[in-house]
Design a protein around this motif. Structure first.
Motif, short mmCIF file in Angstrom:
data_model
loop_
_atom_site.label_atom_id
_atom_site.label_comp_id
_atom_site.label_asym_id
_atom_site.label_seq_id
_atom_site.Cartn_x
_atom_site.Cartn_y
_atom_site.Cartn_z
N GLY A 11 26.80 -9.25 -59.78
CA GLY A 11 25.94 -8.18 -59.27
C GLY A 11 25.24 -8.50 -57.97
N ASP A 12 25.65 -9.56 -57.27
CA ASP A 12 25.02 -9.92 -56.01
C ASP A 12 25.21 -8.79 -54.99
N ARG A 13 24.10 -8.27 -54.44
CA ARG A 13 24.16 -7.11 -53.56
C ARG A 13 24.92 -7.40 -52.28
N GLU A 14 24.68 -8.56 -51.66
CA GLU A 14 25.35 -8.88 -50.40
C GLU A 14 26.86 -9.02 -50.59
N ALA A 15 27.26 -9.63 -51.70
CA ALA A 15 28.70 -9.77 -51.98
C ALA A 15 29.34 -8.40 -52.20
N LEU A 16 28.65 -7.53 -52.94
CA LEU A 16 29.18 -6.19 -53.19
C LEU A 16 29.29 -5.40 -51.88
N GLU A 17 28.29 -5.55 -51.02
CA GLU A 17 28.33 -4.86 -49.72
C GLU A 17 29.46 -5.41 -48.85
N PHE A 18 29.68 -6.72 -48.93
CA PHE A 18 30.81 -7.27 -48.16
C PHE A 18 32.11 -6.66 -48.62
N TRP A 19 32.36 -6.62 -49.92
CA TRP A 19 33.63 -6.10 -50.41
C TRP A 19 33.80 -4.62 -50.06
N GLU A 20 32.71 -3.87 -50.04
CA GLU A 20 32.81 -2.47 -49.62
C GLU A 20 33.26 -2.38 -48.16
N SER A 21 32.67 -3.23 -47.31
CA SER A 21 33.06 -3.26 -45.90
C SER A 21 34.51 -3.71 -45.75
N TYR A 22 34.89 -4.71 -46.53
CA TYR A 22 36.26 -5.20 -46.52
C TYR A 22 37.23 -4.08 -46.92
N GLY A 23 36.89 -3.34 -47.94
CA GLY A 23 37.73 -2.24 -48.39
C GLY A 23 37.92 -1.18 -47.32
N ARG A 24 36.86 -0.91 -46.55
CA ARG A 24 37.00 0.06 -45.46
C ARG A 24 37.99 -0.43 -44.41
N ASP A 25 37.90 -1.72 -44.04
CA ASP A 25 38.85 -2.27 -43.07
C ASP A 25 40.28 -2.20 -43.61
N LEU A 26 40.44 -2.54 -44.88
CA LEU A 26 41.77 -2.48 -45.50
C LEU A 26 42.29 -1.05 -45.47
#
Length: 309
Positions: A217-232
């Motif tokens: 549930g780490d917020r920064e990690a979740l936000e990173f993966w959301e950003s990563y998903g957008r790039d993908l």
């Protein structure tokens, strides 16, 4: 020989092929029936230094250990580009001294078995299309998200390799013309945003660490993966417009965290791609793991044997 062998107890006869996946540290071999049943798998260490001559010797020994009385052909996956005929390794990434190596000829001379080759990402794509997450689809893309980004294209059930066998370098399309430099000579390639190296550069962490933090549930990690998903999703949108696949299969180590980036990737695809180009599109995680290359190499061999038998 330092092998790790797994021989299935059920004895089956009939024509068989060998699928071989060459890596920097290990060589995987599997003996397959036409329906995809793996009768035996074997892993041997890649010789160090991994000269072409040493690799051919190691493979020949391993082929003998597998037994070849019923084996009709060899399929071979190599980490780098192969010529259009599947005969010559142009370059083998992370293996010193590999340039324009006539590996199929060398293996045929050593083993007496007809041999066909493709690069490892193409073999992984064939494997997933044959026995993995892509088996229900005739038109699909495989993207492997690892140290680099590999790709494979299956069109009408056939591997597409393009002119001179160099097609399917999906990780090298341009995402940002002013982005980080790429080993290919490009700037801002897809690979520079979604590979393991890109994740390390952006976060200073390994994908596994970010996956564990996201699960907690780490917020920064979740936000990173959301950003990563957008790039993908942005990169996939371009590929979808060109190829209109039924499915996109995501493999490689980063795919272990797919649950955290697939939603934003699909949202980006839906936002950028016309419904007519993404109708019924499925985004799926690869199923065969590090066996995909070996399985796909066996499929290559079956196609060669059936064409010449």
């Amino acid at each position: 020989m330092g092998t790790d062998s797994n021989l299935l107890t059920q004895q089956q006869s009939g024509p068989q092929v060998l699928g071989i996946d060459l890596g920097g540290t290990a060589i995987k071999l599997g003996r397959f029936l036409e329906d995809g049943t793996c009768l035996q798998s074997l892993t041997v260490p890649t010789p160090q230094p991994a000269t072409p001559e040493a690799v051919v010797e190691a493979i020949a020994d391993a082929v003998t250990a597998c037994g070849k009385s019923e084996v009709k052909a060899i399929g071979f996956g190599t980490p780098g580009p192969v010529d259009a005929a599947g005969r010559i390794v142009r370059v083998a990434i992370n293996l010193a001294g590999w340039k324009d190596v006539p590996l199929a000829d060398l293996l045929e001379a050593k083993t007496g078995l007809p041999t066909i080759m493709a690069n490892d990402a193409n073999c992984a794509g064939l494997g997933e299309a044959w026995l993995g997450a892509g088996r229900r689809f005739s038109n699909m893309i495989l993207l492997t998200l690892g140290t680099g980004v590999g790709g494979a294209i299956i069109l009408d059930g056939k591997l597409f390799t393009g002119h001179q066998g160099a097609g399917g370098e999906l990780g090298l399309i341009t995402l940002n013309p002013d982005g980080p430099e790429c080993n290919s000579g490009n700037r801002g390639s897809f690979e520079q945003y979604v590979s393991v190296q890109a994740i390390r550069r952006r976060t200073g962490l390994e994908p596994e660490d970010l996956g564990r933090r996201a699960k907690a549930g780490d917020r920064e990690a979740l936000e990173f993966w959301e950003s990563y998903g957008r790039d993908l999703g942005v990169g996939l949108a371009s590929l979808i417009y060109v190829l209109t696949p039924e499915a996109i299969i995501i493999g490689g180590g980063v795919s272990a965290s797919a649950e955290f980036f697939f939603p934003t990737a699909m949202a980006e695809i839906n936002r950028r791609v016309l419904p007519s180009s993404r109708a019924l599109l499925q985004l799926l995680v690869a199923e065969l793991g590090n066996q995909a290359g070996m399985v796909g190499a066996a499929k290559l061999a079956w196609e060669k044997f059936l064409n010449y038998s």
